[in-house]
Design a protein around this motif. Structure first.
Motif, PDB file in Angstrom:
ATOM      1  N   GLY A 133      -7.886  -7.437  15.899  1.00  0.00           N
ATOM      2  CA  GLY A 133      -8.750  -8.611  15.979  1.00  0.00           C
ATOM      3  C   GLY A 133      -8.033  -9.854  16.471  1.00  0.00           C
ATOM      4  O   GLY A 133      -8.615 -10.952  16.470  1.00  0.00           O
ATOM      5  N   ASP A 181      -7.148 -10.861  19.498  1.00  0.00           N
ATOM      6  CA  ASP A 181      -7.705 -11.518  20.688  1.00  0.00           C
ATOM      7  C   ASP A 181      -8.946 -12.345  20.347  1.00  0.00           C
ATOM      8  O   ASP A 181      -9.105 -13.475  20.825  1.00  0.00           O
ATOM      9  N   VAL A 182      -9.826 -11.782  19.518  1.00  0.00           N
ATOM     10  CA  VAL A 182     -11.038 -12.528  19.177  1.00  0.00           C
ATOM     11  C   VAL A 182     -10.707 -13.664  18.211  1.00  0.00           C
ATOM     12  O   VAL A 182     -11.354 -14.721  18.229  1.00  0.00           O
ATOM     13  N   ASN A 200     -15.669  -9.915  13.228  1.00  0.00           N
ATOM     14  CA  ASN A 200     -14.863  -8.882  13.876  1.00  0.00           C
ATOM     15  C   ASN A 200     -15.203  -7.511  13.300  1.00  0.00           C
ATOM     16  O   ASN A 200     -15.145  -7.307  12.086  1.00  0.00           O
ATOM     17  N   GLU A 213     -16.583  -9.907  17.981  1.00  0.00           N
ATOM     18  CA  GLU A 213     -16.245  -8.669  18.678  1.00  0.00           C
ATOM     19  C   GLU A 213     -16.709  -7.509  17.810  1.00  0.00           C
ATOM     20  O   GLU A 213     -16.505  -7.510  16.591  1.00  0.00           O
ATOM     21  N   ASN A 263     -19.239   2.850  22.814  1.00  0.00           N
ATOM     22  CA  ASN A 263     -18.249   2.933  21.747  1.00  0.00           C
ATOM     23  C   ASN A 263     -18.343   4.275  21.025  1.00  0.00           C
ATOM     24  O   ASN A 263     -19.437   4.747  20.716  1.00  0.00           O
ATOM     25  N   ILE A 320     -19.355 -12.955  27.757  1.00  0.00           N
ATOM     26  CA  ILE A 320     -19.704 -11.692  27.108  1.00  0.00           C
ATOM     27  C   ILE A 320     -19.213 -10.561  28.000  1.00  0.00           C
ATOM     28  O   ILE A 320     -19.423 -10.589  29.211  1.00  0.00           O
ATOM     29  N   ARG A 375     -11.172   0.159  24.959  1.00  0.00           N
ATOM     30  CA  ARG A 375      -9.937   0.011  24.205  1.00  0.00           C
ATOM     31  C   ARG A 375      -9.652   1.276  23.400  1.00  0.00           C
ATOM     32  O   ARG A 375      -9.893   1.334  22.187  1.00  0.00           O
ATOM     33  N   ARG A 390     -15.376  -2.200  22.998  1.00  0.00           N
ATOM     34  CA  ARG A 390     -15.772  -3.370  22.223  1.00  0.00           C
ATOM     35  C   ARG A 390     -16.574  -4.337  23.072  1.00  0.00           C
ATOM     36  O   ARG A 390     -16.315  -4.507  24.273  1.00  0.00           O
ATOM     37  N   LEU A 391     -17.539  -4.977  22.441  1.00  0.00           N
ATOM     38  CA  LEU A 391     -18.286  -6.061  23.069  1.00  0.00           C
ATOM     39  C   LEU A 391     -17.753  -7.371  22.477  1.00  0.00           C
ATOM     40  O   LEU A 391     -17.772  -7.551  21.264  1.00  0.00           O
ATOM     41  N   ARG A 392     -17.251  -8.216  23.344  1.00  0.00           N
ATOM     42  CA  ARG A 392     -16.677  -9.498  22.920  1.00  0.00           C
ATOM     43  C   ARG A 392     -17.543 -10.628  23.453  1.00  0.00           C
ATOM     44  O   ARG A 392     -17.861 -10.650  24.646  1.00  0.00           O
ATOM     45  N   THR A 423     -18.753 -14.962  23.168  1.00  0.00           N
ATOM     46  CA  THR A 423     -18.730 -16.332  22.670  1.00  0.00           C
ATOM     47  C   THR A 423     -20.026 -17.007  23.111  1.00  0.00           C
ATOM     48  O   THR A 423     -20.474 -16.825  24.250  1.00  0.00           O
TER      49      THR A 423
END
Length: 262
Positions: A33, A35-36, A109, A138, A144, A191, A196, A252-254, A256
């Motif tokens: 976690g 990076d997020v 996360n 995230e 996934n 987005i 990963r 993963r979907l990240r 903001t």
């Protein structure tokens, strides 16, 4: 607020959280976690909500930058583990967040894919944020653990067991989740889906026991063992190196996003 969460939308039954098991077999989750966490860019004095805080590892980290952070989770076991870290952690269901324009940011996360009514959750997040507040998260996105799911479903079907109501996760596409955010009233800043592949230090069987128990819910022990063995055999061709080293096919979907100031 009821502790029974009777009003929350239906979810796949059988998922239970054990804080010790999680620490033993899933400590990579908060470690990945980073990076997020960096994307959140928490500032001293900000008030931040950690939604689905688990055992509080990242909640504690947010607090160390000087932010006032509140962690919430539906699992009593996880909240107890988070409290043991000294963080402000509360057992609250994501569909029933009681906060009203209290937070500068909501962070999450590896939790939102467990919440099968995302629009309701996003509406609660929106209400919890101050005008101009930001949402940084995230979680599992489209694709996934696709190989893992396919192997589990095939193994169940081979035994004549329907997997229709056993799949416990919500893995949206970029387009789907961006549309939901905009529908609720957020402005999307970024987005993306991030492939990963993730090493599993204690193996695939322990991962399945920790995260995929809804697929085995209600099965007799001998049937569960057969389904587990068949799943591992199917996955060994793609997610094991043959030397006992396993990985999970994470995507993963990240995201903001922020609320308008007016």
């Amino acid at each position: 607020m009821s502790d029974t969460f009777e009003d929350q939308p239906p979810q796949a039954p059988g998922q239970r959280w054990d804080a010790r098991q999680y620490a033993d077999h899933a400590d990579f989750v908060p470690k990945l976690g980073g990076d997020v966490f960096d994307l959140l860019a928490a500032q001293p004095g900000e008030r931040i909500l950690d939604l689905g805080c688990g055992d509080g590892a990242l909640t504690e980290r947010i607090g160390k930058v000087g932010a006032e952070v509140v962690g919430v989770d539906a699992s009593e076991e996880m909240i107890e583990a988070a409290l043991a870290r000294g963080v402000d952690a509360r057992r609250i269901d994501a569909y029933q967040l009681p906060f009203d324009q209290e937070f500068d940011a909501v962070f999450s996360n590896a939790a939102l894919h467990w919440m099968l009514d995302p629009q309701t959750v996003l509406a609660c997040i929106k209400r919890a944020l101050k005008p101009g507040g930001r949402f940084v998260a995230e979680f599992g996105g489209h694709g996934n653990v696709a190989a893992i799911c396919t192997a589990l479903i095939a193994s169940l079907q081979f035994r004549g067991i329907s997997a229709k109501h056993r799949h416990p996760w919500y893995f949206p596409t970029v387009e789907e989740y961006a549309h939901l955010l905009e529908t609720v009233g957020f402005k999307v800043d970024s987005i993306e889906l991030i492939a990963r592949p993730t090493k599993l230090p204690t193996g695939m069987a322990n991962w399945l026991d920790t995260f995929a128990s809804p697929f085995f819910h209600g099965l007799d022990d001998d049937i569960k063992e057969t389904v587990m063995d068949n799943t591992l055999n199917l996955l060994s061709h793609s997610l094991s190196d043959g030397q006992g080293h396993w990985s999970a096919d994470y995507v993963r979907l990240r995201v903001t996003a922020h609320l308008p100031t007016a």
